[in-house]
Design a protein around this motif. Structure first.
Motif, PDB file in Angstrom:
ATOM      1  N   SER A 113       0.997  -0.855   0.406  1.00  9.87           N
ATOM      2  CA  SER A 113       0.304   0.012   0.176  1.00  9.87           C
ATOM      3  C   SER A 113       0.702   1.073   0.054  1.00  9.87           C
ATOM      4  O   SER A 113       0.836   2.279  -0.600  1.00  9.87           O
ATOM      5  CB  SER A 113      -0.586   0.226   1.234  1.00  9.87           C
ATOM      6  OG  SER A 113      -1.813   0.876   1.463  1.00  9.87           O
TER       7      SER A 113
ATOM      8  N   ASN B 123       2.424   1.400  -3.205  1.00  6.49           N
ATOM      9  CA  ASN B 123       1.801   2.250  -4.247  1.00  6.49           C
ATOM     10  C   ASN B 123       1.421   3.566  -4.163  1.00  6.49           C
ATOM     11  O   ASN B 123       1.140   4.249  -5.762  1.00  6.49           O
ATOM     12  CB  ASN B 123       0.397   1.423  -4.644  1.00  6.49           C
ATOM     13  CG  ASN B 123       0.525   0.265  -5.581  1.00  6.49           C
ATOM     14  OD1 ASN B 123       1.556  -0.335  -6.079  1.00  6.49           O
ATOM     15  ND2 ASN B 123       0.493  -0.802  -4.928  1.00  6.49           N
TER      16      ASN B 123
ATOM     17  N   ARG C  89       2.168   6.117  -6.917  1.00  3.96           N
ATOM     18  CA  ARG C  89       1.029   7.267  -7.366  1.00  3.96           C
ATOM     19  C   ARG C  89       1.611   9.086  -7.735  1.00  3.96           C
ATOM     20  O   ARG C  89       1.778   9.348  -8.651  1.00  3.96           O
ATOM     21  CB  ARG C  89       0.083   7.343  -6.825  1.00  3.96           C
ATOM     22  CG  ARG C  89      -0.987   5.789  -7.389  1.00  3.96           C
ATOM     23  CD  ARG C  89      -2.367   6.078  -6.887  1.00  3.96           C
ATOM     24  NE  ARG C  89      -2.260   5.723  -5.201  1.00  3.96           N
ATOM     25  CZ  ARG C  89      -2.066   5.598  -4.700  1.00  3.96           C
ATOM     26  NH1 ARG C  89      -2.368   3.916  -4.287  1.00  3.96           N
ATOM     27  NH2 ARG C  89      -2.567   5.356  -2.897  1.00  3.96           N
TER      28      ARG C  89
ATOM     29  N   ILE D  93       8.766  -3.269  -5.420  1.00  2.00           N
ATOM     30  CA  ILE D  93       7.392  -3.486  -5.131  1.00  2.00           C
ATOM     31  C   ILE D  93       8.066  -5.250  -6.246  1.00  2.00           C
ATOM     32  O   ILE D  93       6.929  -5.765  -5.151  1.00  2.00           O
ATOM     33  CB  ILE D  93       6.412  -2.801  -6.750  1.00  2.00           C
ATOM     34  CG1 ILE D  93       5.542  -1.592  -5.335  1.00  2.00           C
ATOM     35  CG2 ILE D  93       5.234  -3.913  -6.508  1.00  2.00           C
ATOM     36  CD1 ILE D  93       5.036  -0.550  -6.310  1.00  2.00           C
TER      37      ILE D  93
END
Length: 204
Positions: free
Chosen positions: A86, A89, A93, A113
């Protein structure tokens, strides 16, 4: 932002269960960060409403995105994989909004990741992520850069983990050639890759 070399050599055994990475039923604070505006907000801005459009480079704070990346690292090293994913990500973004999807810093986040998916045994996801990393790195760094060698090494490890030992051997050989040119034949990095190559040969 340096890429990490994944050094798991036991292709038939993983210490972490793939189930630990499941995130479908869990929500984290990071999930709400750097989320693109809703369709309604975008439409309002386009029609001259009160919602301003953010020019590239003036949106999310890069420092916040980098901090989220480090938070992801902490979670991952503590085996809190869902929280790590989480945070990664959210960092991704933010970085993409400020710097664009092909910026060099994006590769480091994607690489971690990929490492997370490797650690949890999700080889297909890891493979796809590393391929994206490889594309960004070769675009910015060229084909002979050490970071590219690290990514190729990780892809080779994935191939061996999936039972594709001939592909793994081919990639490890490519990495060894790259490393010898840059470091010489006696460097520890070369020895590590040669050890992985030998393990892969034994599995053929």
């Amino acid at each position: 932002g340096e890429m990490e070399l994944f050094l798991e050599k036991r292709f038939d055994r993983w210490a972490v269960s793939k189930d630990t990475a499941k995130v479908d039923s869990t929500k984290f604070y990071y999930d709400e960060l750097f989320v693109p505006p809703t369709t309604g907000a975008t439409a309002g801005a386009a029609s001259g409403g009160d919602t301003p459009q953010t020019p590239r480079g003036e949106g999310p704070d890069v420092d916040i995105a980098m901090t989220l990346h480090q938070i992801g690292q902490i979670h991952r090293r503590s085996h809190r994989y869902a929280a790590a994913l989480s945070a990664y990500n959210a960092s991704l973004r933010g970085m993409k909004e400020v710097l664009g999807a092909r910026h060099g810093n994006i590769a480091a986040i994607l690489g971690n990741i990929g490492n997370l998916y490797m650690e949890t045994g999700d080889y297909d996801e890891a493979f796809a992520i590393y391929q994206e990393v490889l594309g960004i790195e070769t675009m910015h760094l060229g084909l002979s850069h050490p970071e590219v060698a690290v990514t190729l090494h990780n892809i080779a490890t994935i191939e061996c983990s999936r039972g594709n030992f001939s592909e793994g051997v081919s990639l490890y050989k490519q990495v060894v050639d790259m490393q010898k040119i840059r470091y010489g034949t006696e460097h520890l990095t070369v020895a590590i890759t040669l050890s992985c190559l030998a393990d892969a040969y034994e599995k053929l």
